[in-house]
Design a protein around this motif. Sequence first.
Motif, PDB file in Angstrom:
ATOM      1  N   GLU A 298       3.648  -4.930  -1.163  1.00  0.00           N
ATOM      2  CA  GLU A 298       4.681  -6.004  -1.448  1.00  0.00           C
ATOM      3  C   GLU A 298       5.307  -6.360  -0.025  1.00  0.00           C
ATOM      4  OE1 GLU A 298       7.097  -8.835  -2.898  1.00  0.00           O
ATOM      5  OE2 GLU A 298       5.450  -7.933  -3.885  1.00  0.00           O
ATOM      6  N   TYR A 299       5.537  -4.987   0.751  1.00  0.00           N
ATOM      7  CA  TYR A 299       5.876  -5.315   2.261  1.00  0.00           C
ATOM      8  C   TYR A 299       5.064  -6.183   3.102  1.00  0.00           C
ATOM      9  CZ  TYR A 299       7.392  -4.042   6.953  1.00  0.00           C
ATOM     10  OH  TYR A 299       7.708  -4.356   8.171  1.00  0.00           O
TER      11      TYR A 299
ATOM     12  N   ARG B  58       4.429  -0.757  -2.915  1.00  0.00           N
ATOM     13  CA  ARG B  58       5.473  -1.035  -2.298  1.00  0.00           C
ATOM     14  C   ARG B  58       5.097  -1.494  -0.803  1.00  0.00           C
ATOM     15  NH1 ARG B  58       8.194   0.436   2.177  1.00  0.00           N
ATOM     16  NH2 ARG B  58       6.965   2.362   2.407  1.00  0.00           N
TER      17      ARG B  58
ATOM     18  N   LYS C 283       3.444   4.191  -6.805  1.00  0.00           N
ATOM     19  CA  LYS C 283       4.409   3.154  -6.365  1.00  0.00           C
ATOM     20  C   LYS C 283       4.440   2.881  -4.750  1.00  0.00           C
ATOM     21  CE  LYS C 283       7.441   4.886 -10.252  1.00  0.00           C
ATOM     22  NZ  LYS C 283       8.453   5.506 -10.755  1.00  0.00           N
ATOM     23  N   GLU C 284       4.220   4.000  -3.980  1.00  0.00           N
ATOM     24  CA  GLU C 284       4.289   3.996  -2.688  1.00  0.00           C
ATOM     25  C   GLU C 284       3.389   2.873  -2.125  1.00  0.00           C
ATOM     26  OE1 GLU C 284       5.299   4.020   1.307  1.00  0.00           O
ATOM     27  OE2 GLU C 284       6.138   4.613  -0.327  1.00  0.00           O
TER      28      GLU C 284
END
Length: 553
Positions: free
Chosen positions: A149-150, A146, A142-143
């Motif tokens: 996506e950032y 993330r 998940k990290e």
Amino acid sequence: MEDKELNEYSEKLNSLRKDGVSLISALRQENAAAKRNKLISKEERVKLVAENNVRLARAKEVAAQNKAEIAELSKKAVARNNALSKAEIARVSAEQDQIIERLKAEYKEKVAKIDADTLARKKEIVASYQGKTSQKDNADCKEDLRVAEYEHKSALFDAKSKFTSAVDSAKAIKNQAYVDYVQKNRALRNGQTNFKEDFVLSVQNYINKFKMSKFLLDNGLYLAIIVFFIVCIILAPLSGNGNLLSLPNIFTILEQSSVRMFYALGVAGLILLAGTDLSVGRMVALGAVITGLILHPGQNIVTFFGLGPWDFSALPTALRLIMALGLSIVLCVIFSAFAGVFSARLKIHPFISTLATQLIIYGLLFFGTSGTPVGSIDAGIKDMLGGRWVLGTLGGDLITFPKLIIPAVVAIFVAWFIWNKTTFGKNMYAVGGNSEAASVSGISVFWVTMGVFIMAGVFYGCGAFLEAFKANASAGTGQGYELDAIAACVVGGISFNGGIGKISGAVIGVIIFTSLTYCLTFLGIDTNLQFVFKGLIIIAAVALDSVKYLKRK
């Protein structure tokens, strides 16, 4: 853009103007500088100006001799520049339009590539954790997603920033071609402007700098209010209430706006200093009661702190008017300055100092008059200043012009002049924008603040004097006027953060709020519901102002 013929025109014009109009301008500037120069003695200054005046007389003779030839040459030169610039502007525009289209295509490809790369990366991340079911692996997956996506959003932001910057640069080049053309024509006309050129230039500047987000941020509230008024105009005849846009209704709105204009003009200065004024309503009551006492026909029924009742009817009308207006202004200035001292010297926020002033005036008025209305003023005087002029009939309606509009227009002009054409007005903006920087630059923050409070008191006093012409004055007159005045200023774009705003904004705000109330009343909307509409407009105006302030930071 070089052209032999145009260069010859320019050189010839410069030669003809050198010892004439150009020398006149230079000598006048030299005289003005000499008169301001404190480093030379008075005798030297007089001698220099006298010598320049002799040269000035000769230059005027030369200018008169060359006037006709200059006018003819200037006309030919401008015509030549117009022909050349038209083709040049078209060439530059076409060239930059092609560049903009190419930039759009490249940006579209760039976005598609960023999206594709991010999607592929996310698939790789998911694949790399395939079969791993531990809690730590799920958290790491998940990290990583993330972070991907950032970085995707950051890449899109960078791409859009570069695209926007490149497009703006292309638009600026297009605009500069027209600016160069206008500046060349001005030079050929010796600095004289042309309305058509200036208008087209301003339109092009607006189009090139136009941003829909900024436009909606600056004007969204006004657009919503315009839509509201359009709906009211449509609903009025359908509901059987008649035409809202009739001339009598418009004059009534302007009449109701007129007196309240004084209160908004007063509080606008305090808001410009990042302050406010909660004592406006009590100032109105104070001045209106004094005016009512002096202009009442016959003996008053009201005693003031046990004194009276009085009868001023034997005095000349002019003296009574001067007394009423003068006392109204003086008392309002005294109480406004009282609040100003605490704000200017002790740095107490105007919210507190004017709240205290409000309570003091309220208590003194109710205790002094026992809350008894002072009664109506003399009918002749009321008609003389607060009545209407009959203009005639239009469509079966009697058209009358409210006299109260005249003093309101005068007050608007005076306030505009102070804000825009005086050193004090410039200092107001400086102190409101940054009081510490203003102080360092030599501006007296104390006296500017006091000046604004005193100016507000003068406007309140004039408005309170005219308020007595509308209704019987009492200690309760003007209840809530401070909120309407403050709201009008905020809706008109005068920022609570200080240093930003125009007198025209306060004027527009007053008219908007008065029109809003009138429209709702005209449609038969309950008075209590009108407060809901006002509240929504106020919170929207302040919210938009806060967003603009945060963007500027």
